[in-house]
Design an enzyme around this catalytic site. Structure first.
Site, PDB file in Angstrom:
ATOM      1  N   HIS A  51       0.841  -1.190   0.000  1.00 13.17           N
ATOM      2  CA  HIS A  51       0.000   0.000   0.000  1.00 13.17           C
ATOM      3  C   HIS A  51       0.886   1.254   0.000  1.00 13.17           C
ATOM      4  O   HIS A  51       2.092   1.182   0.137  1.00 13.17           O
ATOM      5  CB  HIS A  51      -0.918   0.018   1.218  1.00 13.17           C
ATOM      6  CG  HIS A  51      -1.911  -1.094   1.239  1.00 13.17           C
ATOM      7  ND1 HIS A  51      -2.783  -1.339   0.208  1.00 13.17           N
ATOM      8  CD2 HIS A  51      -2.165  -2.053   2.174  1.00 13.17           C
ATOM      9  CE1 HIS A  51      -3.549  -2.379   0.501  1.00 13.17           C
ATOM     10  NE2 HIS A  51      -3.193  -2.838   1.690  1.00 13.17           N
ATOM     11  N   GLU A 153      -5.137 -12.637   7.491  1.00 12.43           N
ATOM     12  CA  GLU A 153      -6.032 -11.476   7.499  1.00 12.43           C
ATOM     13  C   GLU A 153      -7.306 -11.695   6.701  1.00 12.43           C
ATOM     14  O   GLU A 153      -8.059 -10.747   6.460  1.00 12.43           O
ATOM     15  CB  GLU A 153      -5.288 -10.243   6.966  1.00 12.43           C
ATOM     16  CG  GLU A 153      -4.647 -10.454   5.600  1.00 12.43           C
ATOM     17  CD  GLU A 153      -3.807  -9.266   5.147  1.00 12.43           C
ATOM     18  OE1 GLU A 153      -3.936  -8.171   5.741  1.00 12.43           O
ATOM     19  OE2 GLU A 153      -3.035  -9.424   4.188  1.00 12.43           O
ATOM     20  N   ALA A 178      -6.881  -4.809  10.668  1.00 12.18           N
ATOM     21  CA  ALA A 178      -7.956  -4.133   9.931  1.00 12.18           C
ATOM     22  C   ALA A 178      -8.636  -5.098   8.969  1.00 12.18           C
ATOM     23  O   ALA A 178      -9.860  -5.267   8.986  1.00 12.18           O
ATOM     24  CB  ALA A 178      -7.407  -2.919   9.190  1.00 12.18           C
ATOM     25  N   ASP A 179      -7.854  -5.742   8.108  1.00 14.18           N
ATOM     26  CA  ASP A 179      -8.445  -6.692   7.174  1.00 14.18           C
ATOM     27  C   ASP A 179      -9.058  -7.879   7.896  1.00 14.18           C
ATOM     28  O   ASP A 179     -10.101  -8.405   7.492  1.00 14.18           O
ATOM     29  CB  ASP A 179      -7.394  -7.172   6.166  1.00 14.18           C
ATOM     30  CG  ASP A 179      -7.198  -6.186   5.025  1.00 14.18           C
ATOM     31  OD1 ASP A 179      -8.203  -5.727   4.452  1.00 14.18           O
ATOM     32  OD2 ASP A 179      -6.039  -5.872   4.701  1.00 14.18           O
TER      33      ASP A 179
END
Length: 272
Positions: A51, A153, A178-179
């Site tokens: 990212h 994840e 988060a994922d």
């Protein structure tokens, strides 16, 4: 600053021995800033090649910046399980790769083999690249000097968790909260509706990694969270990111100066 002087060359052995390690996350393509952070005393510096803006062209500059301080080990998160990307990251001088979005034991095996040379792997011997300067040119020695870490994840990874952890040549698993939260049904990171499920799932991942005898890491929002996760059984933890701290500190100083709004215009990136 953490006391003492870390030996980057010992990072992989320490990871495999499941020693407690603390790292920091780099999302900005800023070698000067990365070099400064690499001198603070973190055990490793994770560079985000999935990212953000730090793509393959910047990997080698980031590794040069980390190595310049001689304290932290350089780690690169590659964009995917693609063996070519994994090989490029290792050729850039990374001492470990983090492979995202791994769903199955088969994908974990692809990643692990991409970090090893024949006869146990598929990695191509790089020749006169940064890996040779730092780690040597003997295939077996190179294999001993780098680590393969895959991320847990997704819902698929949870279904195949035990098999992923048991993958030959795999050194560690790493949680992206988060994922993982989204995989558990959250509508956003921090959604209280899945908090209990998330905590239980984290315990399951720690136990599966321990059963397989491999290291288990997690990304954290701050140092206090990292300390808590390490106390819960994770063996390594990464703290926040440069881009998050840059924005947070700038906003805090603006608020302290009393000349503007304390909150940033957009939410800072908190978890890669």
């Amino acid at each position: 600053m953490r006391p003492g002087k870390q030996d980057p060359g010992a990072f992989v052995a320490r990871l495999r021995n499941r020693e407690r390690l603390v790292g920091y996350w780099i999302a900005c393509d800023n070698p000067v800033g990365t070099e400064r952070i690499a001198g603070v005393g973190y055990d490793y510096i994770g560079v985000d090649g999935q990212h953000g803006v730090l793509h393959q062209q910047g990997w080698q500059s980031a590794m040069l910046a980390v190595d310049a301080m001689g304290r932290s080990a350089g780690v690169i998160r590659v964009p995917s399980v693609d063996p070519i990307a994994i090989g490029a990251a290792l050729d850039s001088g990374a001492r470990a790769v983090i492979v995202p979005m791994v769903e199955t034991a088969e994908e974990a095996a692809v990643a692990a083999r991409a970090c090893r040379h024949w006869p146990v792997g598929t990695r191509s011997l790089g020749g006169p690249v940064r890996a040779e300067l730092r780690l040597g040119a003997v295939p077996g020695e190179l294999d001993d000097a780098v680590a393969c870490i895959v991320m847990i994840e997704t819902a698929g990874a949870l279904k195949d968790l035990a098999a992923i952890c048991a993958t030959p040549q795999l050194d560690a698993v790493y949680v992206g909260p988060a994922d993982l939260s989204v995989a558990l049904g959250a509508t956003y990171f921090g959604d209280p509706a899945v908090q209990d499920r998330l905590e239980q799932t984290l315990k399951d991942i720690v136990e599966a990694a321990a059963e397989a005898g491999i290291a288990c890491g997690i990304h954290c929002l701050d140092g206090s969270t990292a300390a808590r996760r390490l106390a819960e059984g994770f063996t390594f933890a990464t703290v926040s990111s440069d881009i998050t701290h840059l924005q947070e500190v700038a906003a805090a100083h603006l608020a302290a100066a009393g000349t503007g709004a304390a909150s940033p215009a957009t939410s800072p990136v908190r978890e890669p």
